[in-house]
Every structure is written in structure tokens, then in C-alpha cells.
Scaffold this active site. Structure first.
Site, PDB file in Angstrom:
ATOM      1  N   TRP A 325     -30.620-122.168  22.583  1.00 19.00           N
ATOM      2  CA  TRP A 325     -30.770-122.315  21.127  1.00 19.00           C
ATOM      3  C   TRP A 325     -30.454-123.754  20.706  1.00 19.00           C
ATOM      4  CZ3 TRP A 325     -27.266-123.796  17.352  1.00 19.00           C
ATOM      5  CH2 TRP A 325     -27.644-123.572  16.024  1.00 19.00           C
ATOM      6  N   HIS A 326     -29.498-124.364  21.433  1.00 20.19           N
ATOM      7  CA  HIS A 326     -29.095-125.721  21.054  1.00 20.19           C
ATOM      8  C   HIS A 326     -30.152-126.765  21.382  1.00 20.19           C
ATOM      9  CE1 HIS A 326     -25.117-123.910  20.662  1.00 20.19           C
ATOM     10  NE2 HIS A 326     -24.857-124.913  19.861  1.00 20.19           N
ATOM     11  N   GLY A 327     -30.972-126.502  22.360  1.00 22.24           N
ATOM     12  CA  GLY A 327     -31.977-127.507  22.642  1.00 22.24           C
ATOM     13  C   GLY A 327     -32.746-127.232  23.902  1.00 22.24           C
ATOM     14  N   PHE A 466     -30.598-129.305  16.077  1.00 20.26           N
ATOM     15  CA  PHE A 466     -30.677-127.985  16.726  1.00 20.26           C
ATOM     16  C   PHE A 466     -31.422-126.972  15.883  1.00 20.26           C
ATOM     17  CE2 PHE A 466     -26.477-129.516  18.597  1.00 20.26           C
ATOM     18  CZ  PHE A 466     -27.122-130.123  19.641  1.00 20.26           C
TER      19      PHE A 466
END
Lengths: 466, 336
Positions: A325-327, A466
Site C-alpha cells: 500500500w505504501h508504494g 502513498f
């Protein structure tokens, strides 16, 4: 529009003033217009994405709610998931796909790759991960019958785009936020006071702590092969401090902004570096995301009621997805995996209760995991992160000349002390117990630090990406 | 009443802190972020000020026999006059115009020589990633309360674009700004893509492309740098200053040999446009564009205005002649 910018300092008081001047029934229209201006201020093109996401979820939620057929409900949910996650995947992961999959196959040259990276960095819409998760949560709630869909599309649009928490959260639940957006709010000095305190403190930790620490972190990570072990350890610790102050600062400003208009957003951080376990860390760090994953991924997967093996798999899935989800980078997967594995070790191997010395050892264990994982979070590649960790242990060279503001240690010291002081309570609660003289002196000092010692190099909030 | 007392307490505390601030933090900050402010502050009893970027400096090459800056060489032509120079690498007319504002009222000097660097009018410089810190520095070129200036920096009240945004602007200008040639030379992007000197790995090809990127533009009144020079021109008129514009030498020889006549003619065309515009406005404009030969440029792998001692002397002599002409014009006006 950045929270720490002059346009926002004009925008916010204007919106708040108009909010209280307008009759109750029309206030939500003002908030909707303000939210679209706030988001469109970055790039007008971004509005098309949020509109697409809003439109799909508005109709899908109403369809899911109205159809008696289980199959049709599932179809609606799948449509929402495909649209929202599709947007997310397209904008966040196509770059990864091209660099890590397509490039090795067709062989792009460095110029083409660089052009692509520049274009992609520029195109990635801010906050897309946040609002897609918020709308997804809404559709899932409607699917499970936990929420009744909003009839008015514009009111629903406000829930999706509410500007204080639009671009970096806290990720709100429909049941918590929606009702508050349309409630009758009378002007109360206490709301202004509460909100302003959070904004002031949030600005201090974002502008004075995060933005001043950031150039030092950049120097160390940028010259990691020349830095000595101690400098690399400092770089790791400072990055942990940077990302915390950056995101915590942003969240406080968001919560304070909403509070000015009588809306209570959920807290996002609570002294996470005092946690004695990874499990506790996640109950103190990015709380709105960790509870989102708990409610919409971990529990539907079977939660903790399943057997130990299934539980372990579920936990790993949650942490890996959280990493992704962060990247779009394997480094985030490593970061998530480290947390997941450490969480399982704690659950299966380490004793739950412990003495004071045991607690100290648990704290050290937790911080080692958290901070070493931050190295991968900050790194461009797994190789870089692994090399950094290796050098941190073995590089006894001469080191690099680090440049930092002489006031930085004092500012960092103030922040660490204040964070401990506000553990399990906010600055607002702490100030309430102080005399008027102390309260207003604290305001003056915070204002002084913000105006006189804020970082000067442009560092947008880290979590915007993000 | 209570709110008033609180407000007064807040104001008094802030004023006290604002009073202490310059002594402990401000000067170091300015030295780091806007050293040209301190350069201006140091100027006392001066007749001529030379405003420039890195072109003024000696190259530091071992073969140089004369380590003087261009400004010093010009000053040596006028022993009876006091010269000062304000330089900062990557500085341009936008910064110089902001600095000149500081000389309004009680100006120490009445004559200014400002470098006109042809490259600085092009998209590569206008949308350079160095532009953000340069824009930030302009907030200090005034006599406001230090804490106010610092607050304006903290709140990013300058053109605070990210590197990605600037790169996107530059790319857009290279693709969309038309050039007066037939395709593929009708914009920088296509011109760079045109076949020459092998593929992009060839150093000659890379340098040729850099020349196109640096000088491939057509000047008009909407160019931001032109607007900056217009601002300086208006200010000079307003304050009664003598303004000399110094068009720096560019490596036209290399542009010619690597890219061809189209590019060198474009450079000449832009230069003449500048001369006509500011000559008409009553300023002396010194044309050094083709005065320095290829061998006197110290950077061979990128187009710059960095010269060896011979190159600097050629320019200085020409500037000195232009300055003498400007001073003579001024005196004749006074006599009349």
C-alpha cells in the site's frame, strides 16, 4: 494545497469564517466546494480521479443496498474493488511494472527510463491511496449491511473529499465521519482553541522537526558508503524521527483543522516509539490504517479465530499488503515482511508478561525491528537497504562531514520530550491543565519556532506519495 | 478583556523573541541561503556595482597568469572609481532585479553593470532546479524585520516548485515553444532527436544536444528574464541610475561546428533583439557574444560562460569601453 503554506493559511480561516456565517443547511456545500478547491489546487486534473472514484462508489453502494440478490451484491462489490484498486494499481504500480518487468524484457535505455520516472513522479496523484481506501471501506460497510448508503451524491462526494483528511488521512469510516459532516455545529470557542492548538503543534513538528531532520537524513543516505557506522546509525534513527514527525505533524494539522469546524477525526499516532512490542507499535502508529486493515482485510480473512497456521498466514498477508500500500517497490514488501515476521515471533515465542528488565529488553527488540525496517522503507532498493545495514555494523571508516543546523539538537530534544509528555493524551489536554500565562507563552514559543526555525528545503509531507 | 490581555502577552513575547532572533540565528541563516544580501550590506562608498553569476570568477586553471575576476579587470580601467561586485553562481536577472531594489533610496552607487547571459533566457535555466533556492533568497533582499523574512521563507511565499514540476515545465517548453525553422528543427525536442554525430551515447552528440537545449529559443517580451531586465530598466529610470548591460560571450564557434548555422544564427538573432530593446530604452548594451574564441572557454563538455584569463580580459576591455561610453553619455546629459 500544502498545510504549511501561505495559501492554506488564507484558505483555512476563510473557510472557517464562512462556515460559521452560513446557515447550517448550506454549510456542507461550502465544505464540498472548499474540498475540491483544496485538491484541485495541486492539479485540476486530479479532480477527475476523485470524481471517478466517487461516482462509481456512489452508484455501486446504492445498487448493493437495493438489490436482494447475493450475487448482484457481490458483483457490485467486485466492481467497486476493481475500479478503486484499478486506479490505485494503475497510478502506483505501472511504474514498477515497467521498470521491474517490462524493462528487463524489452530493454529500455537509461534516457527513456529517466524520462519515464520523471513523468511518473509528476503524474502520481497525491493521496490516491487514502481516499480510495476510504471509499472502499464505505462500499464494504454497505455490502455487510453496516452502513446505509447516502442518497445525495453531493453529500457522498463530501465524505470522499473532505479536505482536512483528504490527502493523507486519517482514513475515516463512513459511520464516524459522515454523520459529523452534516450535524448542527454551533460556534464554540473551545473548538477553535482545541483545533488551533493541534494545528500549531502539528506545524511545529512538521516544519521544525521533520523538515530540519530531512536534509541530514538525505546526506547520510546519499553517502551511505562513505559514512561511518555511527553516522549510519544516526541516519537510521533520524529517518525514524523524520517520518514520524512528518506524518504525525500532518495528522495533527488535519485533526485540528476538522476540529475548528466541530468535527472529530480519529487520532492517528500515540507515542509509537514507546511501544514494547510490534503489536503495540501498530496500535500507536498510523492507527487509522492499521484498524482499516484489521477490519477490512484481517477479519474477513478469518482473523485470529482461525488456527495458528492460518493466523500466521493472515498476519503476513496483512503486513505484506500494508507494505505494498505504501508504494510500488520491493523495499516496502521487505518492510512489511519484517514487521509481520516480528509480530509472529512475539506472538509465538516471546513471553507476554515480563519484569522491568524484560520490558526494557522488549522495548529494545521492538525499536531494533522498527528502525532497521525503516532503512528498507527509505531505500531505493533491497540491495541498498541490505548494504546500509551491513555498513552500519562494519564501517569504521572516517565518515562524512555532516552539515546541520546548530539548533537542530535542541528542537529534536524538545520534540522527544513533548512526545513523551503527550503520551496517551494530546497537547490540548496537557495545556488545559496549565495556567493562562504558561499556555500563551507556549503558543508564542511554538509560533516563534515555526516562523524562525522551519526547514527551508522543499519537503512535501512524505505520506502524500502513498 | 481577557482575550485582549492574552493577545498582548502573546505579542510581547513574540516581539521579545523577534528582538533576540537576529543576534543568534538570522545572520548564519542568511549567509547560507542569501549571501548576496550580506554582500550588499558590506558595500560602502562605491561608484560602480558589477552584478553577475559564475562568469565573473577566475577558472582556477594552472595555465592562467591573471587570476583577476572580470569585475576587477574592468575596475582597473578606472583607478579613480570605487568598484564592487555581487556574484552568485546560477544567479540571473530575476535575482539581480530583486537585489537592485535594495539600492533604492540612499543608493551607495549610481552606476550598475549587469551581465546578460544568453543562456539564462532559455528554458533550461528558467526552469532549472536551482530556481527554487534562488527564489527563496529574494525574500531576504529588503529591510523588513528578520523574523518576518524568515517566516515568509517558512511559509514558502516564493515560487516554490518541486524539481519534478520544474522538469515538466522545461520539457513542455522544449516541446511546445516554436522555433523559426522547418521540421524537425521547429522545436528543441525534435531538433535534439534529429540525426547527428551518431547515437545519444556519443559525447559529441550529447554536447550538440546540450547546445540546442541551451540556445534553442526565440526571445520576445513575454520571456521572464526579459521582464526582469525591463524591471531593472524601469528602476534605473526611476532612480536616475546608469545601467550597462553586458551580453556575455558564448561559444558560438562550437555551436556552429556541432549543430550548424541555424543555431548560431538564432543566438545572433536573440542577441540583436536584446541590443535593440535596451538600446531603445536608453541603456548601453555591450555585445560580447562572439568576442571570445573556443580555446578560451574553460568548460568543453557543456556550454557555459566560464572563461580563462584571456577570455575574461577580452570581455573586461569591452565592458570598460562600454562603461566609459555610458559615463560620457551621463556627463553630457548633466552638462546639457
Amino acid at each position: 494545497m500544502l498545510f504549511n503554506s501561505l495559501p492554506f493559511l488564507i484558505f483555512l480561516p476563510t473557510v472557517v469564517l464562512l462556515y460559521y456565517l452560513l446557515p447550517h443547511r448550506t454549510r456542507w456545500i461550502l465544505l464540498l466546494a472548499a474540498s475540491y478547491i483544496f485538491y484541485g489546487y495541486w492539479k485540476v486534473e486530479y479532480l477527475s480521479l476523485i470524481l471517478a472514484s466517487t461516482t462509481v462508489d456512489y452508484f455501486v453502494a446504492r445498487y448493493i443496498h437495493s438489490t436482494p440478490s447475493r450475487f448482484h451484491k457481490r458483483f457490485g462489490l467486485a466492481l467497486s474493488l476493481i475500479t478503486n484498486l484499478g486506479l490505485l494499481v494503475f497510478f502506483k504500480y505501472s511504474g514498477w511494472f515497467i521498470e521491474d518487468v517490462l524493462d528487463p524484457v524489452i530493454g529500455l535505455n537509461e534516457v527513456q527510463l529517466n524520462d519515464f520516472r520523471t513523468a511518473w513522479d509528476f503524474l502520481l496523484p497525491v493521496g490516491i491511496s487514502f481516499y480510495t481506501f476510504q471509499t472502499l471501506g464505505y462500499t464494504i460497510d454497505v455490502y455487510y449491511g453496516k452502513a446505509v448508503p447516502e442518497k445525495n451524491p453531493l453529500k457522498f462526494a463530501l465524505f470522499v473529499s473532505y479536505f482536512p483528511q483528504l490527502v493523507a488521512g486519517p482514513i475515516e469510516r463512513f459511520s464516524h465521519l459522515h454523520q459529523q459532516l452534516f450535524q448542527r455545529v454551533s460556534f464554540q470557542y473551545s473548538n477553535l482553541q482545541h483545533g488551533a492548538r493541534l494545528i500549531l503543534y502539528g506545524l511545529f513538528i512538521k516544519m521544525c522537526v521533520a523538515d530540519n531532520v530531512s536534509p541530514v537524513v538525505d546526506q547520510i543516505f546519499g553517502h551511505s558508503t562513505e559514512a561511518d557506522s555511527l553516522q549510519l546509525v544516526i541516519g537510521m534513527l533520524l529517518f525514524g524521527l523524520q517520518i514520524y514527525s512528518d506524518f504525525h505533524g500532518y495528522s495533527l494539522i488535519a485533526i485540528g483543522t476538522a476540529k475548528l469546524m466541530g468535527v472529530n477525526l480519529m487520532g492517528n499516532f500515540n507515542a509509537p516509539y514507546t511501544a514494547l512490542s510490534i503489536r503495540e507499535f501498530w496500535s500507536r502508529w498510523h492507527i487509522s490504517l492499521s484498524t482499516w486493515f484489521r477490519d477490512y482485510l484481517f477479519i474477513p480473512l478469518g482473523g485470529s479465530k482461525a488456527g495458528q497456521v492460518k493466523l500466521g498466514i493472515n498476519i503476513l498477508i496483512v503486513f505484506l499488503v500494508s507494505g505494498l500500500w505504501h508504494g510500488a517497490n520491493w523495499t516496502f514488501v521487505v518492510w512489511g515482511a519484517m514487521h509481520g515476521v516480528a509480530y509472529l515471533i512475539e506472538r509465538w515465542v516471546l513471553p507476554e508478561r515480563s519484569s522491568r528488565i524484560g520490558s526494557a529488553l522488549k522495548w529494545i527488540w521492538t525499536m531494533v525491528i522498527v528502525f532497521v525496517a525503516w532503512i528498507f522503507f527509505r531505500s531505493e532498493s533491497i540491495e541498498f537497504g541490505a548494504a546500509y545495514v551491513g555498513l552500519m555494523i562494519s564501517n569504521m571508516g572516517e565518515g562524512i562531514t555532516l552539515e546541520w543546523d546548530p539548533f537542530l539538537p535542541s528542537i529534536v530534544g524538545i520534540f522527544i520530550l513533548s512526545d513523551l509528555l503527550f503520551r496517551n493524551r494530546s497537547i490540548h489536554v496537557w495545556l488545559e491543565s496549565k495556567s493562562t500565562l504558561i499556555r500563551w507563552s507556549v503558543y508564542a514559543l511554538l509560533l516563534f519556532f515555526i516562523t524562525g526555525f522551519a526547514g527551508t528545503i522543499q519537503h512535501p509531507f512524505i505520506y502524500f506519495q502513498f | 478583556m481577557k482575550v485582549l490581555i492574552k493577545g498582548i502577552w502573546l505579542l510581547l513575547t513574540l516581539l521579545l523573541l523577534a528582538g533576540i532572533y537576529p543576534q543568534y540565528a538570522y545572520e548564519k541563516f542568511v549567509a547560507e541561503h542569501a549571501d548576496q544580501y550580506l554582500q550588499v550590506q558590506k558595500i560602502k562608498d562605491c561608484d560602480v556595482i558589477y552584478l553577475s553569476a559564475s562568469s565573473n570568477f577566475a577558472s582556477g586553471l594552472a595555465r592562467e597568469s591573471d587570476p583577476r575576476k572580470i569585475s576587477q579587470m574592468v575596475a582597473d580601467h578606472f583607478p579613480s572609481m570605487q568598484f564592487e561586485a555581487i556574484n552568485k553562481p546560477a544567479s540571473h536577472a530575476g535575482i539581480h532585479a530583486a537585489l537592485l531594489e535594495m539600492f533604492k533610496e540612499n543608493a551607495e552607487a549610481k552606476t550598475f553593470i549587469v551581465t546578460m547571459n544568453l543562456r539564462s533566457f532559455g528554458p533550461d535555466w528558467i526552469y532549472s532546479e536551482l530556481e527554487t533556492p534562488l527564489q527563496q533568497s529574494t525574500l531576504f533582499y529588503n529591510n523588513r524585520l528578520p523574523l518576518v523574512n524568515r517566516a515568509l521563507v517558512s511559509l514558502r511565499t516564493y515560487d516554490d516548485r518541486s524539481v519534478e514540476e520544474r522538469h515538466a515545465q522545461r520539457k513542455s517548453a522544449w516541446t511546445n515553444d516554436p522555433l523559426p525553422f522547418d521540421p524537425p528543427r521547429n522545436n528543441v525536442t525534435d531538433w535534439c532527436a534529429e540525426e547527428k554525430w551518431g547515437d545519444w551515447r556519443n559525447p559529441k552528440r550529447q554536447l550538440a544536444d546540450q547546445f540546442i537545449k541551451q540556445y534553442g529559443f526565440v526571445l520576445d517580451a513575454s520571456n521572464p528574464r526579459v521582464k526582469d531586465f525591463d524591471r531593472m530598466s524601469a528602476l534605473a529610470k526611476e532612480e536616475g541610475w546608469t545601467m550597462v548591460f553586458n551580453i556575455l560571450a558564448e561559444n558560438v564557434e562550437t555551436a556552429d561546428s556541432l549543430v550548424g548555422k541555424d543555431l548560431s544564427s538564432l543566438m545572433q538573432r536573440n542577441t540583436h533583439w536584446l541590443i535593440d530593446r535596451y538600446d531603445e530604452k536608453g541603456h548601453v548594451v555591450i555585445n560580447n557574444l562572439e568576442r571570445v574564441g573556443h580555446e578560451h572557454f574553460t568548460d568543453k563538455d557543456f556550454p557555459t560562460e566560464h572563461y580563462d584569463d584571456v577570455g575574461r580580459r577580452i570581455i573586461a576591455d569591452n565592458v570598460a569601453a562600454g562603461l566609459a561610453r555610458a559615463l560620457a553619455q551621463k556627463n553630457s546629459k548633466h552638462d546639457n
